[in-house]
Scaffold this motif. Structure first.
Motif, short mmCIF file in Angstrom:
data_model
loop_
_atom_site.label_atom_id
_atom_site.label_comp_id
_atom_site.label_asym_id
_atom_site.label_seq_id
_atom_site.Cartn_x
_atom_site.Cartn_y
_atom_site.Cartn_z
N LEU A 1 -2.39 5.60 -7.52
CA LEU A 1 -3.67 5.70 -8.37
C LEU A 1 -3.88 7.14 -9.31
O LEU A 1 -4.16 6.97 -10.45
N ALA A 2 -3.28 8.14 -8.72
CA ALA A 2 -3.30 9.31 -9.33
C ALA A 2 -2.29 9.25 -10.81
O ALA A 2 -2.45 9.70 -11.68
N THR B 1 -1.11 -4.07 -5.52
CA THR B 1 -1.41 -4.01 -3.96
C THR B 1 -1.75 -5.25 -3.16
O THR B 1 -1.12 -5.51 -2.24
N ASN C 1 2.41 4.46 -1.12
CA ASN C 1 1.96 5.65 -1.93
C ASN C 1 0.79 5.30 -2.85
O ASN C 1 0.97 5.65 -3.96
N LEU C 2 -0.01 4.37 -1.91
CA LEU C 2 -1.18 3.92 -2.97
C LEU C 2 -2.06 5.28 -3.54
O LEU C 2 -2.41 5.19 -4.69
N GLY C 3 -2.27 6.20 -2.86
CA GLY C 3 -2.85 7.42 -3.54
C GLY C 3 -2.24 8.08 -4.65
O GLY C 3 -2.72 8.36 -5.68
N GLY C 4 -0.88 8.14 -4.58
CA GLY C 4 -0.09 8.67 -5.70
C GLY C 4 0.10 7.85 -6.72
O GLY C 4 0.14 8.09 -7.88
N THR D 1 0.79 -1.34 0.00
CA THR D 1 -0.05 0.20 0.19
C THR D 1 0.86 1.23 0.02
O THR D 1 0.15 2.26 0.37
N THR E 1 -5.38 0.75 -13.25
CA THR E 1 -5.97 0.57 -12.01
C THR E 1 -5.89 -0.70 -11.85
O THR E 1 -5.68 -1.39 -10.50
#
Length: 279
Positions: free
Chosen positions: A21-22, A103, A16-19, A14, A96
Motif C-alpha cells: 500500500l505504501a 489480495t 507485505n500488505l502494508g509495504g 496479504t 490500491t
C-alpha cells in the motif's frame, strides 16, 4: 477449529500488505509530481485562451518563462499543487484497487486490472478531484472582468463527461490494446518498446480529439453565461468551440501525454519495480 472465514483469509495474498500500500502511494505521487508543472501550464493556457484573457501561445510563453527564470513561483504554486492532488489521487485509486484485487483473489502483488470496477473507481476519484480543480482554475484564469462566478451544473456535467472519456482511454483501453500492438510489432521493435507502453501513450492522446470540444463547451458556458442581453445560442457556442478545437486539441494532447502517458507509465513501472522487491 478453523471456520469458513479463517479458511477464506488463508487464500488471501496479504504478504507485505502494508509495504504494498505504501508502494501504491509512493509511485502515484512521484509520477504526479513529475508531470504536474507542465500540465498546470497547459491547463492555464487553454483556460486563458478560452476566456480571452490571453492567447494560447502568449500564456504558454509567459508560464514557461517563469518556470525557467523563477521556478519556485511555478513549482510551489497552488495550480501545480492542485494537479499533484488530482493525478496523485487518480493513480493512487487505480493502484490500491489493483492491490486490493491481488489480495482478495490471491494473485501476485504486481497484478494490474482493466475491468469496469477499475474504470468506475478511477473515474470517481478523477472526476471528484478534477471538478474541484476546474472550479478553482476557471475562477483563477477565467474572464478578467467581473468577479468569479460559481461554476454551473451544465459545465460540471460536461467536465464529468470529458473526464470519463479520458479515464476510460487511460486505464481500461491500454491493457486491452497493448496485446494487440504487441502482436503486430516486430521482435526488434518489442525490444525497444512494449505494446503496453505504446497503448498507454496512444489511447489517452487520441481520445482528446473527442473530449476537447466537450471541455471547450463547458468553459464557454462558464465564460459566456446567459445574461440580460439574452441567451447565447448553441450555434454561437459551437462556432466558438470549433474556432478553438484544433489548437486546444493539440494542447490537450500535449497535456494528456505527460498526465496519462508519461505519468501513467512512470506510475506503472515504479509500482511494478517496488512490488517485485516485496514479493
Amino acid at each position: 477449529m478453523a471456520g469458513p472465514a479463517n479458511e477464506l483469509r488463508k487464500q488471501w495474498n496479504t504478504k507485505n500488505l502494508g509495504g504494498r500500500l505504501a508502494t501504491d502511494f509512493v509511485s502515484a505521487f512521484c509520477a504526479a509530481s513529475m508531470v504536474a508543472p507542465v500540465i498546470s501550464i497547459i491547463d492555464r493556457s487553454i483556460m486563458e485562451n478560452a476566456s480571452g484573457r490571453a492567447t494560447l501561445s502568449d500564456s504558454l510563453k509567459s508560464s514557461f518563462r517563469n518556470l525557467l527564470l523563477r521556478p519556485q513561483t511555478v513549482l510551489f504554486s497552488k495550480p501545480v499543487a492542485l494537479i499533484v492532488m488530482l493525478y496523485g489521487g487518480t493513480y493512487l485509486t487505480a493502484n490500491t484497487l489493483d492491490t486490493c484485487t491481488a489480495t482478495v483473489k490471491n494473485r501476485p502483488a504486481t497484478l494490474v486490472t482493466s475491468g469496469t470496477t477499475k474504470f468506475f473507481a478511477s473515474s470517481a476519484s478523477n472526476i471528484g478531484l478534477c471538478i474541484y480543480k476546474d472550479a478553482v482554475y476557471v475562477k483563477m484564469f477565467g474572464p478578467a472582468t467581473g468577479s468569479p462566478r460559481p461554476v454551473s451544473l451544465p459545465s460540471y456535467a460536461l467536465f464529468t463527461l470529458r473526464d470519463c472519456l479520458t479515464i476510460f482511454a487511460s486505464f481500461n483501453v491500454p491493457p486491452l490494446l497493448g496485446p494487440v500492438f504487441e502482436s503486430k510489432m516486430s521482435n526488434e521493435l518489442r525490444k525497444k518498446i512494449s505494446g503496453q507502453t505504446m497503448a498507454q501513450f496512444a489511447a489517452p492522446a487520441c481520445v482528446q480529439l473527442i473530449s476537447t470540444p466537450v471541455h471547450l463547451l463547458g468553459l464557454d458556458i462558464y465564460n459566456r453565461p446567459n445574461g440580460h442581453a439574452g441567451p447565447v445560442s448553441w450555434q454561437d457556442r459551437w462556432t466558438q468551440v470549433r474556432r478553438n478545437w484544433l489548437t486546444s486539441s493539440m494542447a490537450r494532447i500535449c497535456r494528456i501525454v505527460p498526465a496519462f502517458g508519461v505519468g501513467g507509465t512512470v506510475n506503472a513501472k515504479v509500482r511494478r519495480s517496488l512490488m517485485e522487491r516485496l514479493s
